[in-house]
Write an enzyme that holds these catalytic residues in place. Structure first.
Site, PDB file in Angstrom:
ATOM      1  CD  GLU A  58      52.814  29.990   9.438  1.00 40.25           C
ATOM      2  OE1 GLU A  58      54.286  28.682   8.187  1.00 40.25           O
ATOM      3  OE2 GLU A  58      53.638  30.668   8.572  1.00 40.25           O
ATOM      4  CG  HIS A  64      55.433  28.676   5.232  1.00 41.61           C
ATOM      5  ND1 HIS A  64      56.235  29.153   6.934  1.00 41.61           N
ATOM      6  CD2 HIS A  64      57.061  29.112   5.894  1.00 41.61           C
ATOM      7  CE1 HIS A  64      57.498  29.329   7.512  1.00 41.61           C
ATOM      8  NE2 HIS A  64      58.141  29.717   6.625  1.00 41.61           N
ATOM      9  NE  ARG A  92      59.670  32.275  10.588  1.00 45.19           N
ATOM     10  CZ  ARG A  92      60.183  31.332   9.716  1.00 45.19           C
ATOM     11  NH1 ARG A  92      59.492  31.818   8.418  1.00 45.19           N
ATOM     12  NH2 ARG A  92      60.899  30.242   9.641  1.00 45.19           N
TER      13      ARG A  92
END
Ligand SMILES: NC(=O)C1=CN([C@@H]2O[C@H](COP(=O)(O)OP(=O)(O)OC[C@H]3O[C@@H](n4cnc5c(N)ncnc54)[C@H](O)[C@@H]3O)[C@@H](O)[C@H]2O)C=CC1
Ligand SMILES: O=C(O)C(=O)COP(=O)(O)O
Length: 643
Positions: free
Chosen positions: A360, A379, A331
């Site tokens: 994000e 991601h 993360r």
């Protein structure tokens, strides 16, 4: 069906007769036992058994009905899928529920939709905030996270709202580990930068256009515009280098396994993982400072928690070997991104490869993303075809199970209880809730319920008796009749704590059969008055006990009186002088109103002295009928208790 137990209780003839309802935090006398919450048939427990649907609903106010659980045949549950989900999972969901796939919802749109949804499925891109749970107004019973990290779901708010959160913890592990290794290798050999440099200089549209019309010219332009930087992109070898894996869980250990295959020396830091697990892979577990100070590569694989937030920061970067390389597929928040930019600029960190970011997508002008020594992916750790099909099926099964009332093995905010245990405890779960529901109706006075003591009598070793479900059901039984709260296994402990209700548990060994998990459950409410004085035991607590006989819950103790009445319907408790004719008189009054007696039991101190008559009735007697019972000469006090 709405019902009001308060009304029935006001008929009780007792010195302590009062319409004040017991309160955990004292509440006014006007509180009624409303059961009018719209049926929300989910998140109970479903256990098939001799008495079909033997566990009463953990997720709705289901008194009397006792049964559960799946959405009724006429109403299919509604599942909102807010992010792209693999087809196999969608197909499972569609077989069971109405499915609305609505992607890229704004927070307002999401809030509007959850108010119509029983389940919500997300990946990492949707923030399931407290406002989302509030907007659902109790309808949302399960949030499924099609992946591992649940940092985008407000778990506390989910728990407070009695909403189960499940995830798909295993199906994307390999994908994430492979991505970590891809980033590590790609970074070491400058793959992304070299690729970009070769393509730089000529825009693709121009290239295509020129290629189509002037093939030869295009080739010449390409050669002139692109870069062939063989010296600039000399890489670093992996073999023999030290990789520190921070977080040796599912992904971290798979990364370690693969890195060993590449000839790296792997160490790990994880304060919560057993050392044997690491040793089995030939990995040494070391303290954090050692891991970061000796490593050539550091790969992050811990969850984002308050402890891991910004664990890589100015201070910890300063402890690292000069020229260290960082990989993050966990993360973004575990790295202080500004500090990483500084460490890259001053050369402490030679390179970083990042799949995840604090925000994000990250801002377009992010110095980190634009840094020439940083490789980034949007991601993509879990984004393989295989992993996405896997998480979709994993989460769909968990969500469907939860909607059917089964306890999910992947529950994030509820106890995970193995199905064998649930199945065995099924009738005791009903007993627990009904005892809770009965005992709270016996309370009188203003002090409020503070202490509940539960005694489980069992021949089993305490380790073989998981009482969490029973405790949750007792809590549900006690709290729901006196509040507007909705209690289930997810929020039972939280709700009890919030209301200042202390529940202590005690296990007493009894020399009986170990085949059955429990001999009996006894509940004491301490330091409260009772509207039925006979329910007070010698210690002054309101005491009830029950056991399961042939799969049916029975009430077996009231105060100090042993009785035996099946808890399949409502119960009338009378204290009377033990003399002939009382049973007949009560039976006659009930018969005249067509109230069916399903069970009857008398417990007495000694012949012709005081006795308690416990009468199980299928229907709820009317006020007039209860009044007539109260007028029988020999009856000193009585109470009608609704299940
Ligand atoms: N980029 C992506 O697409 C993906 C990212 N992930 C992320 O990867 C991370 C790991 O996932 P899993 O391995 O499945 O989880 P896991 O729960 O199996 O492993 C996490 C490990 O971190 C350890 N840990 C917790 N606090 C720690 C601390 N302060 N220091 C060191 N170790 C600590 C735990 O003991 C546990 O062993 C999660 O953050 C998850 O969200 C997972 C899958 C895909
Ligand atoms: O499973 C995880 O923790 C992930 O980070 C994967 O996220 P995603 O499902 O790809 O949005």
């Amino acid at each position: 069906m709405a019902s009001s137990v308060t009304a029935a209780l006001t008929l009780i003839r007792s010195p302590a007769m009062t319409t004040n309802f017991p309160s955990i935090l004292p509440i006014s006398s006007s509180v009624s036992l409303s059961t009018s919450r719209p049926p929300s048939p989910f998140l109970g427990l479903r256990v098939a058994g001799a008495r079909e649907a033997t566990i009463s609903d953990l997720g709705r106010k289901s008194h009397g009905q006792g049964l559960l659980v799946v959405a009724s045949a006429s109403s299919r549950p509604f599942v909102l899928v807010a992010e792209k989900l693999g087809e196999a999972g969608l197909s499972l969901l569609r077989d069971f529920a109405e499915v609305d796939c609505s992607y890229n919802l704004s927070p307002e749109e999401l809030r509007a939709k959850v108010a119509q949804s029983d389940a919500l499925i997300v990946r990492s891109g949707t923030k399931v905030t407290r406002e989302v749970f509030q907007a659902s107004k109790g309808r949302l019973k399960v949030v499924g996270r099609a992946g591992v990290g649940i940092d985008n779901v407000d778990l506390q708010a989910a728990t407070e709202n009695g909403c189960l959160v499940v995830n798909a913890p295993t199906a994307n592990t390999i994908a994430a580990a492979e991505h970590g290794i891809a980033l590590l290798s790609g970074m070491a050999r400058n793959i992304a930068q070299a690729d970009a440099s070769m393509k730089a200089g000529i825009g693709m549209p121009i290239l295509v256009y020129v290629y189509a019309f002037w093939n030869l010219l295009a080739v010449n332009m390409y050669a002139a515009g692109s870069k062939w930087l063989r010296n600039k992109y000399v890489g670093t070898s992996l073999v023999g280098k030290t990789l520190a894996v921070l977080g040796f869980g599912k992904v971290g250990s798979e990364v370690a396994r693969r890195a060993k295959g590449l000839g790296m020396h792997v160490i790990a830091h994880d304060p919560y993982t057993p050392a044997e697990k690491a040793h089995a892979l030939g990995v040494e577990l070391v303290p954090f400072d050692k891991a970061i100070s000796v490593a050539d590569f550091i790969s992050l694989h811990m969850p984002l928690t308050p402890t891991t937030a910004k664990v890589l920061n100015d201070e910890t970067f300063a402890k690292m070997k000069k020229g260290v390389r960082i990989i993050n597929v966990a993360r973004g928040g575990v790295i202080d991104e500004d500090a990483l930019v500084r460490a890259l600029d001053n050369g402490t960190v030679a390179q970083a490869a990042l799949d995840v970011f604090t925000a994000e997508p990250p801002p377009k002008d992010s110095k980190l993303v634009l840094h020439e020594n940083v490789t980034v992916t949007p991601h993509l750790g879990a984004s393989t075809v295989e992993a996405q099909e896997g998480v979709a099926v994993e989460v769909a099964e968990a969500v469907i199970g939860a909607l059917k009332g089964e306890l999910a093995a992947t529950a994030v905010n509820a106890p995970m209880v193995p199905s064998e245990v649930i199945s065995e405890l099924a009738p005791y779960v009903i007993l627990a809730e009904r005892l809770g529901r009965l005992i709270v109706q016996l309370v009188a006075g203003q002090s409020g319920i503070k202490g509940v003591k539960v005694v489980y009598r069992s021949a089993r070793n305490p380790d073989d008796l998981d009482t969490r479900i029973l405790r949750a059901m007792i809590t549900k039984g006690i709290i729901e009749p006196i509040s507007s709260l909705f209690v289930n296994i997810v929020n039972a402990d939280y709700t009890a704590k919030q209301r200042g209700l202390r529940i202590s548990e005690e296990r007493v060994f009894v020399d009986s059969c170990t085949e059955t998990p429990l001999d009996s459950i006894q509940i004491h409410l301490t330091n409260v008055g009772s509207k039925f004085a006979s329910a007070l035991s010698d210690s002054g607590d309101i005491t009830l006990a029950g056991r399961v006989k042939d799969g049916v819950p029975h009430l077996t103790l009231v105060g100090s009186f042993s009785i035996d009445v099946s808890l399949e319907g409502n119960v009338i408790l009378c204290r009377n002088v033990d003399q002939p004719g009382n049973i007949g008189k009560v039976g006659k009054i009930l018969g005249e109103e067509n109230v069916n007696i399903n069970f009857m039991s008398v417990g007495r101190t000694a012949p012709k002295e005081l006795a308690i008559m416990a009468i199980g009735v299928d229907e709820e007697p009317g006020k007039g009928t209860l009044k007539k019972i109260g007028e029988i000469q020999a009856i000193e006090e009585f109470v009608f208790l609704k299940i």
